[in-house]
Motif scaffolding. Sequence first.
Motif, mmCIF file in Angstrom:
data_model
loop_
_atom_site.group_PDB
_atom_site.id
_atom_site.type_symbol
_atom_site.label_atom_id
_atom_site.label_comp_id
_atom_site.label_asym_id
_atom_site.label_seq_id
_atom_site.Cartn_x
_atom_site.Cartn_y
_atom_site.Cartn_z
ATOM 1 N N ALA A 316 0.823 -1.205 0.000
ATOM 2 C CA ALA A 316 0.000 0.000 0.000
ATOM 3 C C ALA A 316 0.860 1.259 0.000
ATOM 4 C CB ALA A 316 -0.948 -0.015 1.190
ATOM 5 N N LEU A 317 1.964 1.242 0.774
ATOM 6 C CA LEU A 317 2.835 2.413 0.844
ATOM 7 C C LEU A 317 3.698 2.544 -0.413
ATOM 8 C CD1 LEU A 317 3.940 2.141 4.575
ATOM 9 C CD2 LEU A 317 2.580 3.989 3.584
ATOM 10 N N SER A 318 4.281 1.433 -0.871
ATOM 11 C CA SER A 318 5.174 1.507 -2.029
ATOM 12 C C SER A 318 4.416 1.853 -3.307
ATOM 13 C CB SER A 318 5.928 0.189 -2.206
ATOM 14 O OG SER A 318 5.043 -0.876 -2.487
ATOM 15 N N SER A 319 3.147 1.464 -3.393
ATOM 16 C CA SER A 319 2.334 1.751 -4.584
ATOM 17 C C SER A 319 1.697 3.132 -4.531
ATOM 18 C CB SER A 319 1.240 0.699 -4.722
ATOM 19 O OG SER A 319 0.316 0.787 -3.634
ATOM 20 N N LYS A 320 1.849 3.823 -3.395
ATOM 21 C CA LYS A 320 1.265 5.149 -3.187
ATOM 22 C C LYS A 320 -0.270 5.104 -3.124
ATOM 23 C CE LYS A 320 5.463 6.743 -3.613
ATOM 24 N NZ LYS A 320 6.272 7.053 -2.402
ATOM 25 N N ARG A 321 -0.826 3.910 -2.874
ATOM 26 C CA ARG A 321 -2.285 3.838 -2.730
ATOM 27 C C ARG A 321 -2.737 4.357 -1.372
ATOM 28 N NH1 ARG A 321 -4.683 -1.586 -5.783
ATOM 29 N NH2 ARG A 321 -3.662 -1.186 -7.793
ATOM 30 N N VAL A 322 -1.813 4.469 -0.437
ATOM 31 C CA VAL A 322 -2.147 5.028 0.872
ATOM 32 C C VAL A 322 -1.067 6.013 1.289
ATOM 33 C CG1 VAL A 322 -3.291 2.869 1.566
ATOM 34 C CG2 VAL A 322 -0.933 3.312 2.292
ATOM 35 N N THR A 323 -1.417 6.875 2.208
ATOM 36 C CA THR A 323 -0.451 7.716 2.913
ATOM 37 C C THR A 323 -0.701 7.535 4.406
ATOM 38 O OG1 THR A 323 -1.966 9.604 2.773
ATOM 39 C CG2 THR A 323 -0.245 9.417 1.085
ATOM 40 N N SER A 324 0.329 7.720 5.204
ATOM 41 C CA SER A 324 0.199 7.555 6.651
ATOM 42 C C SER A 324 -0.476 8.770 7.274
ATOM 43 C CB SER A 324 1.566 7.341 7.288
ATOM 44 O OG SER A 324 2.137 6.122 6.856
ATOM 45 N N LEU A 325 -1.321 8.516 8.259
ATOM 46 C CA LEU A 325 -1.972 9.580 9.020
ATOM 47 C C LEU A 325 -1.259 9.749 10.355
ATOM 48 C CD1 LEU A 325 -5.711 8.687 8.325
ATOM 49 C CD2 LEU A 325 -4.494 10.700 7.474
ATOM 50 N N ALA A 326 -1.132 10.975 10.806
ATOM 51 C CA ALA A 326 -0.410 11.257 12.037
ATOM 52 C C ALA A 326 -1.179 10.807 13.270
ATOM 53 C CB ALA A 326 -0.097 12.747 12.131
ATOM 54 N N ASN A 327 -2.507 10.779 13.187
ATOM 55 C CA ASN A 327 -3.341 10.480 14.349
ATOM 56 C C ASN A 327 -4.446 9.515 13.930
ATOM 57 O OD1 ASN A 327 -5.527 10.806 16.414
ATOM 58 N ND2 ASN A 327 -4.127 12.339 17.247
ATOM 59 N N VAL A 328 -4.719 8.529 14.755
ATOM 60 C CA VAL A 328 -5.739 7.525 14.405
ATOM 61 C C VAL A 328 -7.127 8.148 14.311
ATOM 62 C CG1 VAL A 328 -4.446 5.617 15.424
ATOM 63 C CG2 VAL A 328 -6.084 6.879 16.830
ATOM 64 N N TYR A 329 -7.366 9.249 15.020
ATOM 65 C CA TYR A 329 -8.679 9.883 14.985
ATOM 66 C C TYR A 329 -8.913 10.694 13.699
ATOM 67 C CZ TYR A 329 -9.633 8.418 19.754
ATOM 68 O OH TYR A 329 -9.876 7.659 20.874
ATOM 69 N N GLN A 330 -7.916 10.704 12.826
ATOM 70 C CA GLN A 330 -8.089 11.329 11.518
ATOM 71 C C GLN A 330 -8.659 10.358 10.491
ATOM 72 O OE1 GLN A 330 -4.006 12.578 11.007
ATOM 73 N NE2 GLN A 330 -4.431 14.671 11.709
ATOM 74 N N LEU A 331 -8.768 9.087 10.847
ATOM 75 C CA LEU A 331 -9.281 8.070 9.935
ATOM 76 C C LEU A 331 -10.710 8.373 9.503
ATOM 77 C CD1 LEU A 331 -7.928 4.986 11.874
ATOM 78 C CD2 LEU A 331 -7.352 5.470 9.482
ATOM 79 N N ASP A 332 -11.028 8.033 8.252
ATOM 80 C CA ASP A 332 -12.372 8.225 7.708
ATOM 81 C C ASP A 332 -12.781 6.953 6.962
ATOM 82 O OD1 ASP A 332 -14.787 9.397 6.908
ATOM 83 O OD2 ASP A 332 -13.833 11.322 6.459
ATOM 84 N N VAL A 333 -13.988 6.937 6.444
ATOM 85 C CA VAL A 333 -14.552 5.754 5.787
ATOM 86 C C VAL A 333 -13.631 5.266 4.673
ATOM 87 C CG1 VAL A 333 -16.500 4.881 4.413
ATOM 88 C CG2 VAL A 333 -16.906 6.412 6.360
#
Length: 393
Positions: A316-333
């Motif tokens: 997911a990271l190497s393909s750039k399909r995701v980026t890391s979020l600094a805080n878990v409470y920033q997560l969305d659907v």
Amino acid sequence: MRSRKLSRKRRRATIVTAAAASVVAGAALLPNWTAGASSVADPAVDPSTKATFQRLADAVFTDRTDALVDGGKTSRNTSLSSRFSGDVRVSSTLSREEKSALSQLRGRKSRLESLGEKYSSANTSVSLDRTRLKGRHATVNVTETTTLTYEKVKGNEPKTTGFQAHHELTFKADRNGDWQLTGIRDTDDGVAVNQVAATTFVAAPKTAADNAPPSATRSVTTWPAPAKPKNLSASGYDYKAMAAYAAKYWNNYNPAYPNFNGQGAGGDCTNFVSQSLKAGGWKHVPGYTDDFHKWFGNSDIQSDSFVGVNEFSWFALSSKRVTSLANVYQLDVGDVLQMDFNKDGSKDHSMIVTYRSPQGVPYVTYHSTNTYNRSVASIIASYPNAAYYAYRT
């Protein structure tokens, strides 16, 4: 939770006793009880006894769930399991362990309340799946189904959370032929809201293709979190479809994919997350199964990155399909949350976000243990010492 060490493929009973054995072949034929004990033959497990096994299991897990409920019975230091005595009961050792477990769960309840989350009611039911008897030992497999109702639900927030878990109970008959519950083991590789036993996780071995995989950034768990709004239409993915898939198959597994739950080490969590992402538009990247740059899965074959916790993160990271979020409470659907329970550097569990409240609390759904709409606040309250990794998809 699945690392790529997986294989490929979950009141009173009537005790029937025989007559005391005649001493004709020497003391070696007698049960190995202490001196002066009665020589009761191995007891049978008739339907009535099985029914009592089931009721006692129901009482134990109901006690655990009730410890999380605001004003629940176990918060007043009473328990349903303590009412069993005689032919089927909890052993004194396990009784002490369960008291400790309930104390831990009450502590979890307090941490949840400090985060603004309460459960107003709950329902736990247990079904008996299998009973095996060997001499004076009985092994009983049960399925626990639990639903908890959130207190003070607003708007379209989830009204309930729930899960289905599988357990193995061990009973031993004492010298009088009475059965005592001596052990409880969770057979899912899971994370249930009323789970208290610590689980040991082993780092997954790296495969030949694991050449310098990317490292995920650990997310903090402080509340409130800095704003990080998600544009639900910019990426071209259908995040509502991801959540809808997870809601449909959280407990009724899709037969179009293999089910890795309970298959030795690991579990079905990342396989389930990958299926949900695929339902929302993630495309296959075909290739060798052990190349973390590839991602694919169907009924016949799955890449390591489709079913492995760490391998998914690497892809997911190497393909750039995701980026890391600094805080878990920033997560969305449609976002993904992973955990490393013992902070050994190998991630252990994957979950997908299926709802975010107006107050900014994400809710996750996952397999192993099958769970829907559990708040991230509940996860953190249950595992405050774990490492968390949040990904924006």
